[in-house]
Design a protein around this motif. Structure first.
Motif, mmCIF file in Angstrom:
data_model
loop_
_atom_site.group_PDB
_atom_site.id
_atom_site.type_symbol
_atom_site.label_atom_id
_atom_site.label_comp_id
_atom_site.label_asym_id
_atom_site.label_seq_id
_atom_site.Cartn_x
_atom_site.Cartn_y
_atom_site.Cartn_z
ATOM 1 N N GLY A 138 0.772 -1.255 0.051
ATOM 2 C CA GLY A 138 0.078 0.059 -0.041
ATOM 3 C C GLY A 138 0.650 1.191 -0.045
ATOM 4 N N ASN A 139 2.336 1.037 -0.121
ATOM 5 C CA ASN A 139 3.099 2.364 -0.024
ATOM 6 C C ASN A 139 3.680 2.493 -1.345
ATOM 7 O OD1 ASN A 139 2.466 1.610 2.728
ATOM 8 N ND2 ASN A 139 3.530 3.442 3.132
ATOM 9 N N LEU A 140 3.552 3.503 -2.418
ATOM 10 C CA LEU A 140 4.252 3.563 -3.438
ATOM 11 C C LEU A 140 5.549 4.322 -3.171
ATOM 12 C CD1 LEU A 140 1.425 4.591 -5.660
ATOM 13 C CD2 LEU A 140 2.443 2.386 -5.691
ATOM 14 N N CYS A 141 6.537 3.996 -3.908
ATOM 15 C CA CYS A 141 7.918 4.443 -4.145
ATOM 16 C C CYS A 141 8.288 4.712 -5.609
ATOM 17 C CB CYS A 141 9.031 4.090 -3.319
ATOM 18 S SG CYS A 141 10.723 4.616 -3.531
ATOM 19 N N ARG A 142 8.324 6.156 -6.213
ATOM 20 C CA ARG A 142 8.718 6.180 -7.479
ATOM 21 C C ARG A 142 10.404 6.074 -7.690
ATOM 22 N NH1 ARG A 142 4.261 4.511 -9.775
ATOM 23 N NH2 ARG A 142 5.141 2.916 -8.392
ATOM 24 N N CYS A 143 10.926 6.090 -6.694
ATOM 25 C CA CYS A 143 12.779 6.241 -6.806
ATOM 26 C C CYS A 143 13.457 4.903 -6.567
ATOM 27 C CB CYS A 143 13.178 7.000 -5.724
ATOM 28 S SG CYS A 143 12.698 8.805 -5.886
ATOM 29 N N THR A 144 13.124 4.194 -5.538
ATOM 30 C CA THR A 144 14.152 3.194 -5.229
ATOM 31 C C THR A 144 13.930 1.860 -5.910
ATOM 32 O OG1 THR A 144 12.774 2.373 -3.478
ATOM 33 C CG2 THR A 144 14.097 4.105 -2.998
ATOM 34 N N GLY A 145 12.727 1.664 -6.216
ATOM 35 C CA GLY A 145 12.496 0.243 -6.965
ATOM 36 C C GLY A 145 12.471 -0.783 -5.899
ATOM 37 N N TYR A 146 12.167 -0.527 -4.637
ATOM 38 C CA TYR A 146 11.814 -1.228 -3.461
ATOM 39 C C TYR A 146 12.998 -2.005 -2.919
ATOM 40 C CZ TYR A 146 7.249 0.685 -4.766
ATOM 41 O OH TYR A 146 6.254 1.393 -5.173
ATOM 42 N N ILE A 147 13.834 -2.334 -3.907
ATOM 43 C CA ILE A 147 14.711 -3.416 -3.284
ATOM 44 C C ILE A 147 15.532 -3.160 -1.939
ATOM 45 C CG2 ILE A 147 16.662 -4.681 -4.019
ATOM 46 C CD1 ILE A 147 14.569 -5.296 -5.707
ATOM 47 N N ASN A 148 15.801 -1.907 -1.703
ATOM 48 C CA ASN A 148 16.668 -1.571 -0.640
ATOM 49 C C ASN A 148 15.869 -1.442 0.589
ATOM 50 O OD1 ASN A 148 18.991 -1.644 -2.140
ATOM 51 N ND2 ASN A 148 19.205 0.399 -2.476
ATOM 52 N N ILE A 149 14.439 -0.857 0.250
ATOM 53 C CA ILE A 149 13.425 -0.948 1.439
ATOM 54 C C ILE A 149 13.063 -2.394 1.888
ATOM 55 C CG2 ILE A 149 10.936 -0.281 1.928
ATOM 56 C CD1 ILE A 149 11.095 1.914 -0.177
ATOM 57 N N ILE A 150 12.968 -3.240 1.076
ATOM 58 C CA ILE A 150 12.798 -4.663 1.313
ATOM 59 C C ILE A 150 14.022 -5.182 2.299
ATOM 60 C CG2 ILE A 150 12.304 -7.151 0.642
ATOM 61 C CD1 ILE A 150 10.250 -5.386 -0.718
ATOM 62 N N ALA A 151 15.174 -4.947 1.810
ATOM 63 C CA ALA A 151 16.323 -5.328 2.605
ATOM 64 C C ALA A 151 16.416 -4.690 3.939
ATOM 65 C CB ALA A 151 17.405 -4.928 1.940
ATOM 66 N N ALA A 152 15.993 -3.588 3.998
ATOM 67 C CA ALA A 152 15.920 -2.892 5.409
ATOM 68 C C ALA A 152 14.905 -3.473 6.306
ATOM 69 C CB ALA A 152 15.600 -1.387 5.371
ATOM 70 N N VAL A 153 13.830 -3.920 5.721
ATOM 71 C CA VAL A 153 12.682 -4.270 6.650
ATOM 72 C C VAL A 153 12.942 -5.941 6.907
ATOM 73 C CG1 VAL A 153 10.353 -5.047 6.620
ATOM 74 C CG2 VAL A 153 10.880 -3.190 5.502
ATOM 75 N N ARG A 154 13.867 -6.615 6.212
ATOM 76 C CA ARG A 154 14.259 -7.835 6.157
ATOM 77 C C ARG A 154 15.275 -8.045 7.489
ATOM 78 N NH1 ARG A 154 17.221 -8.745 1.647
ATOM 79 N NH2 ARG A 154 15.331 -9.265 0.355
ATOM 80 N N GLU A 155 16.121 -7.109 7.484
ATOM 81 C CA GLU A 155 17.071 -6.956 8.465
ATOM 82 C C GLU A 155 16.256 -6.507 10.072
ATOM 83 O OE1 GLU A 155 20.907 -5.130 8.517
ATOM 84 O OE2 GLU A 155 20.114 -3.742 9.902
ATOM 85 N N LEU A 156 15.412 -5.736 10.040
ATOM 86 C CA LEU A 156 14.603 -5.231 11.089
ATOM 87 C C LEU A 156 13.661 -6.485 11.675
ATOM 88 C CD1 LEU A 156 13.347 -1.839 9.909
ATOM 89 C CD2 LEU A 156 14.788 -2.237 11.859
#
Ligand SMILES: Cc1cc2nc3c(=O)[nH]c(=O)nc-3n(C[C@H](O)[C@H](O)[C@H](O)COP(=O)(O)OP(=O)(O)OC[C@H]3O[C@@H](n4cnc5c(N)ncnc54)[C@H](O)[C@@H]3O)c2cc1C
Ligand code: FES
Ligand code: FES
Lengths: 164, 296
Positions: A138-156
């Motif tokens: 439900g959260n759009l990001c037009r820059c990152t392609g999400y990959i690094n956001i997913i990686a951050a959440v994976r670590e958390l």
């Protein structure tokens, strides 16, 4: 029952632990109340119809779209916004993970992402990348392609361990 | 954009809400989760003069096990329905469908009854309510009535609700524990409205033939639909290529989907056939397994 037929109505809400009372128009969106009423401009507004997630905050411990709530509906409730997370000197754990994983570029989506992730970490299993992706759908990001956001959440999620 | 001006009222009881609706009628609108109404107000597609906020009325945020049926109160949030363990075990097709209703943040506030009152032609919940003999509890200051879902859902964003009425709860039938189920949906992004979705429950008899099928579809017509034509077609049959071919053909001949920016009518018709085939096969496989366990 509370009934308001005059132009301005009184509203009292607790935002990041501080209680605020204001007189506002009933039609004021909670997102506008936070930004213009309280000067908390960290909550971003992208679409105002619930699609982008930039305005995500926490209401009573669960994430909510602040553009789809009226400020009057928040009467008496506890609200958390991105300003309650951390400061540039002392980032919150989620913010630090975004920094470590380069989880943002322009940063427009980031406040909403961080607030959604706080809900995910508090209430959702996040055992697989699919669950993480679905949780963030439900959260759009037009820059990152999400990959690094997913990686951050994976670590958390790893750090948090299984939900008890 | 921002909503047009309105007066805001927050009743403490259903009776107060009904009195307000009796007083203001067509000028008033109920707000539950606000996850469909607020976007429309922000765009000024809807401009109520009076907004009746039911969120603080006690006793409505409930899911009740009534034995044969389950009842969702007017403030049962999507999150509650999606994570309810009784629903997961007794109505697994609803549990699976809830997985596709919007996103976490929207599910925290949106309500089961609000979705049915909104009557979006691509919503999942109205489809399940139609398929599982849903009964809609409707109240006004002067009368109470219970409407079958098929009478309540009239058209795209249109219901049988009168201006002075509100929905206090909706019940649906529990599934037969021996029945197989499946839910198949295609959407552009997880949690977005369906381009097409199919829900199936069915049983199998001792010869392995399909019995008592129920099929719902959404996204492919003016409203969500119960597909009695397809049910009649597959009742008593074995789901082989021929039968599924006939189902596709039937859907192709009978569905009249909309064309919008997301997909054309032809594409939606095609999707329905593919998804129906998958769902019938998957439900059948589950029903066989359940029957196998029973026969052991
Ligand atoms: C980004 C996004 C994605 C979404 N994706 C999906 C999806 O994939 N599938 C899906 O099904 N939905 C989806 N939705 C819609 C969501 O499910 C809504 O929660 C639901 O459609 C309406 O429920 P609500 O409680 O929010 O109702 P509200 O928005 O409060 O009200 C909707 C309408 O119903 C009326 N109403 C509500 N409750 C009552 C009542 N008790 N009695 C009488 N009238 C009532 C209101 O007056 C209004 O006309 C999405 C929403 C958003 C913002
Ligand atoms: S601004 Fe609220 S979801 Fe886009
Ligand atoms: S970082 Fe730019 S939109 Fe997400």
């Amino acid at each position: 029952m509370s009934e308001h037929t005059d132009d301005l109505v009184a509203v009292t809400v607790t935002v990041n632990g501080m209680t605020h009372s204001r007189r506002i128009e009933p039609r004021m969106l909670l997102s506008d109340f936070l930004r213009h009423g309280l000067g908390l401009t960290g909550t971003h507004v992208g679409c105002e119809h619930g699609v982008c997630g930039a305005c995500t905050i926490s209401v009573g411990g669960r994430s909510a779209r602040s553009c789809l709530m009226l400020a009057v509906m928040a009467e008496g409730l506890e609200i958390e916004t991105i300003e309650g997370q951390g400061t540039p000197e002392a980032l919150s754990r989620i913010q630090k993970a975004f920094q470590d994983h380069h989880g943002l570029q322009c940063g427009f989506c980031t406040p909403g992402m961080v607030m959604a992730i706080a809900d995910l970490l508090a209430h959702h299993p996040l055992e697989t990348d699919d669950q993480i992706r679905e949780g963030l759908s439900g959260n759009l990001c037009r820059c990152t392609g999400y990959i690094n956001i997913i990686a951050a959440v994976r670590e958390l999620a790893r750090e948090r361990g299984p939900l008890t | 954009m921002k909503p047009a001006r309105f007066d805001y009222v927050r009743p403490d009881s259903v009776d107060q809400a009904l009195d307000l609706l009796a007083r203001y009628g067509g000028d008033a609108k109920i707000i539950a989760g606000g996850q469909s109404l607020m976007p429309m107000m922000n765009f000024r597609l809807v401009k109520p003069a009076v907004l009746v906020d039911i969120n603080r009325i006690p006793g409505l945020e409930v899911i009740e096990d009534q034995g044969e049926r389950v009842r969702m109160g007017a403030l049962a949030r999507h999150r509650m329905t999606a994570t309810d363990s009784m629903i997961a075990s007794r109505i697994p097709v609803l549990h699976d469908a809830m997985h596709h209703v919007a996103h976490m943040t929207v599910r925290n506030r949106g309500t089961f009854c609000g979705s049915v009152c909104h009557a979006d032609p691509a919503a999942e919940i109205p489809m399940i309510v139609l398929m599982l003999d849903g009964q809609v509890e409707v109240a006004s200051a002067s009368r109470r009535r219970v409407l079958p879902a098929a009478e309540f859902l009239v058209g795209s964003l249109v219901t049988a609700l009168e201006a002075d009425e509100m929905v206090t709860g909706i019940t649906i039938g529990m599934s037969d524990p021996q029945s197989g189920w499946a839910f198949e949906e295609f959407s552009r992004r997880h949690g977005d409205f369906a381009l097409a979705a199919v829900a199936v429950t069915l049983g199998v008899d001792a010869d392995g033939a399909i019995r008592n099928p129920r099929i719902g579809m959404t996204g492919v017509g003016e409203t969500a639909m119960r597909m009695r034509g397809v049910e009649a077609l597959i009742d008593g049959c074995h789901p082989d290529e021929d039968m599924l071919g006939e189902v596709s053909e039937w859907l192709n001949d009978n569905l009249v989907p909309n064309t919008d920016i997301h997909a054309g009518a032809d594409y939606r018709r095609h999707l329905s056939g593919v998804l129906a085939g998958r769902a019938i096969r998957a439900a059948y496989a589950r029903a066989r397994t359940l029957r196998g366990k029973q026969d052991e």
